[in-house]
Every structure is written in structure tokens, then in C-alpha cells.
Design a protein around this motif. Structure first.
Motif, PDB file in Angstrom:
ATOM      1  N   ALA A 128       0.829  -1.208   0.000  1.00 27.98           N
ATOM      2  CA  ALA A 128       0.000   0.000   0.000  1.00 27.98           C
ATOM      3  C   ALA A 128       0.859   1.251   0.000  1.00 27.98           C
ATOM      4  CB  ALA A 128      -0.930  -0.014   1.210  1.00 27.98           C
ATOM      5  N   MET A 129       1.935   1.248   0.768  1.00 27.70           N
ATOM      6  CA  MET A 129       2.842   2.391   0.797  1.00 27.70           C
ATOM      7  C   MET A 129       3.449   2.644  -0.578  1.00 27.70           C
ATOM      8  SD  MET A 129       6.368   3.081   0.738  1.00 27.70           S
ATOM      9  CE  MET A 129       7.130   1.536   1.246  1.00 27.70           C
ATOM     10  N   MET A 130       3.881   1.573  -1.234  1.00 24.98           N
ATOM     11  CA  MET A 130       4.523   1.722  -2.536  1.00 24.98           C
ATOM     12  C   MET A 130       3.524   2.143  -3.611  1.00 24.98           C
ATOM     13  SD  MET A 130       7.244  -1.450  -2.416  1.00 24.98           S
ATOM     14  CE  MET A 130       8.187  -0.881  -3.851  1.00 24.98           C
ATOM     15  N   GLN A 131       2.321   1.617  -3.527  1.00 26.76           N
ATOM     16  CA  GLN A 131       1.296   2.009  -4.492  1.00 26.76           C
ATOM     17  C   GLN A 131       0.951   3.488  -4.346  1.00 26.76           C
ATOM     18  OE1 GLN A 131      -2.358  -0.210  -4.203  1.00 26.76           O
ATOM     19  NE2 GLN A 131      -3.117   0.524  -6.172  1.00 26.76           N
ATOM     20  N   ALA A 132       0.925   3.970  -3.116  1.00 29.37           N
ATOM     21  CA  ALA A 132       0.589   5.366  -2.873  1.00 29.37           C
ATOM     22  C   ALA A 132       1.683   6.317  -3.356  1.00 29.37           C
ATOM     23  CB  ALA A 132       0.331   5.588  -1.381  1.00 29.37           C
ATOM     24  N   ASN A 133       2.936   5.842  -3.377  1.00 30.64           N
ATOM     25  CA  ASN A 133       4.054   6.722  -3.702  1.00 30.64           C
ATOM     26  C   ASN A 133       4.566   6.600  -5.132  1.00 30.64           C
ATOM     27  OD1 ASN A 133       4.964   8.213  -1.142  1.00 30.64           O
ATOM     28  ND2 ASN A 133       4.736   6.122  -0.396  1.00 30.64           N
ATOM     29  N   SER A 134       4.352   5.464  -5.771  1.00 30.71           N
ATOM     30  CA  SER A 134       4.916   5.237  -7.100  1.00 30.71           C
ATOM     31  C   SER A 134       4.080   5.903  -8.185  1.00 30.71           C
ATOM     32  CB  SER A 134       5.005   3.733  -7.393  1.00 30.71           C
ATOM     33  OG  SER A 134       5.887   3.095  -6.507  1.00 30.71           O
TER      34      SER A 134
END
Length: 268
Positions: A128-134
Motif C-alpha cells: 500500500a505504501m509503494m502504491q501510494a508513492n509510485s
């Protein structure tokens, strides 16, 4: 029953256990990780039968009191004696970093990966963190910063500065001018912001989430590429999805990626 024990860091333990698991699997035996019975409880293996604190204490006591023989793979010179114990004992403890069965490890690699599947909470949070930032079409580059003991290990040969990590990020980005690059940095340094300040640009976005060891390992494992100082942490991260890995053997050489199946045979 083979009880596998050693000191060292999480990913050293994963690789050591993987080798013993593969040998045991090939010879119809069962291998239990004493390390993952009580520590680093982030993985599927930690919730399988026999992997609990009681078994850890019982096996530790049995080895210390001489009830279980101990095969110590501490150097290549000792391996012949350790192998005799391994081949001739139904119940024993295996310890030492030099236990290596490369071909068997590759044969059972998918089973080893399955044992070290991340707990759902780890994967869900980090994904979820990576999806939000990428950014939607960006290349995801994982950077593993190894400091701590690397300041003295091998004379500090692989202890790289913020400037050196920033430089390798910029050089990687220059090889992908047609794509944005989202860089996910983790490591054992308390402050990684110096790399972000030096490497970030319109084309390159830097993320330093400061996760726990399993979150960091998962994060690296789902990147498109991984770069770092020579370390089993980045090596194990590359194992999960055969992610291209570049070990920084110096800060001057060209970036050359390789894959786990070759690199794990050449651990420094």
C-alpha cells in the motif's frame, strides 16, 4: 530431525536454513529452524509445526548437554567431519555459515521461497505504501544502504557515503531517460535523508519509509531492480522474484546486474 541454528542477521539465517532444508528434503528428512522458532517472526515458516519457543529451548538444551550431536560447518576444512555427522545422524543440530548445497538449494528454491513468504500484514502494509508513492509508469529501484559494521568489515571497502549512493542512483536513472524512477531506500543507517537530498530530481523521486527488517526486505523484493553494497539482505530480496541485482563492488565501476541463481554462489 535436523535443527538448524546460527547467530548472525536475518537474511544470513534464511540462506543457511535454505541450504540445510534442501539437503534434508532431498534425503527424506525434516529441518527445523531454531532461529525462526523464536526470532524474526515475519514469515510463513514461523507459523508451521515445531517452529515455536519451546522447541527452540528444548533443542538448545539437548545440544548443550550432548544429547544431540552438533555438525559445525564453520570452515571448509571442517566440512568433511560435519558431513559425516549430517549423513549418519537422524537427530542432530547443524550450525555454521559454511553449510552449502547450491544445486539442491536451486532444486527446492520455490519451496524455500514459500516457507519465507511474508506475513499478510507485512505485505499489505508495504504494498500500500509503494502504491501510494509510485508514479504509474515509473521504474521502481530498490537501494539497500549497509552501514554499521561495514565501517570496519573488509577495511571499510563497502562502506559508501551518501554521495556515492546518490551517484549510483543518478547513473542508473541516466540509463532510463525515457522513464521516471521511483527509488525506495532502506538500510541500517538511522538517517537516509542525505541520499534523498543529493539524488532527487524531477525525473527521480526518493522514498525512505524506514520500515522494520521484513518490511524493508519485502519492499526491495518487489522493486524492478535492486542496488546495494554486497550483502545477503539484497541477495535474499532478489531471490523472491529473480529481481536483477547489482552489488556495488566499488563506486567507480559500471552498473552490471546479475541474478540470484548465480550470485548466491559467490557470497563474499
Amino acid at each position: 530431525m535436523i535443527f538448524v541454528r546460527d547467530k548472525g542477521r536475518m537474511c544470513n539465517n534464511i540462506l543457511q536454513y535454505g541450504h540445510v532444508y534442501a539437503w534434508a528434503r532431498e534425503h527424506g528428512q525434516r529441518a527445523i529452524s531454531m532461529r525462526f522458532a523464536y526470532k524474526y517472526r515475519y514469515f510463513h515458516i514461523c507459523h508451521t509445526p515445531w517452529h515455536n519457543f519451546f522447541v527452540y529451548v528444548l533443542a538448545k538444551f539437548a545440544a548443550k548437554s550432548g544429547l544431540l550431536p552438533v555438525a559445525g560447518f564453520h570452515s571448509s576444512d571442517e566440512n568433511s567431519e560435519a558431513m559425516k555427522l549430517l549423513e549418519n545422524s537422524k537427530w542432530l543440530v547443524v550450525e555454521g555459515w559454511e553449510v552449502r548445497f547450491y544445486n539442491l538449494f536451486l532444486k527446492y528454491k520455490h519451496e524455500i521461497i514459500s516457507l519465507f513468504t511474508f506475513d499478510k500484514s507485512i505485505a499489505t502494509k508495504t504494498a500500500a505504501m509503494m502504491q501510494a508513492n509510485s508514479r504509474p509508469t515509473s521504474i521502481k529501484l530498490g537501494i539497500h544502504v549497509r552501514r554499521g559494521d561495514y565501517k570496519t568489515w573488509q577495511g571499510g571497502k563497502y562502506y559508501y557515503s551518501d554521495e556515492q549512493y546518490a551517484d549510483v542512483i543518478q547513473r542508473f536513472a541516466s540509463l532510463h531517460n525515457d522513464n521516471d524512477v521511483d527509488v525506495y531506500i532502506c538500510g541500517n543507517a538511522p538517517d537516509l535523508s542525505g541520499i534523498k537530498e543529493r539524488a532527487e530530481s524531477e525525473h527521480v523521486r526518493i522514498h525512505c519509509p524506514y520500515g522494520n527488517p521484513a518490511e524493508d526486505l519485502y519492499m526491495l523484493s518487489v522493486c524492478d531492480y535492486i542496488i546495494g553494497a554486497p550483502s545477503t539482505f539484497s541477495l535474499v530480496a532478489s531471490m523472491y522474484h529473480d529481481t536483477p541485482l547489482y552489488w556495488m563492488m566499488s563506486d567507480k565501476e559500471d552498473i552490471r546486474f546479475d541474478f540470484f541463481n548465480n550470485m548466491f554462489k559467490h557470497i563474499i
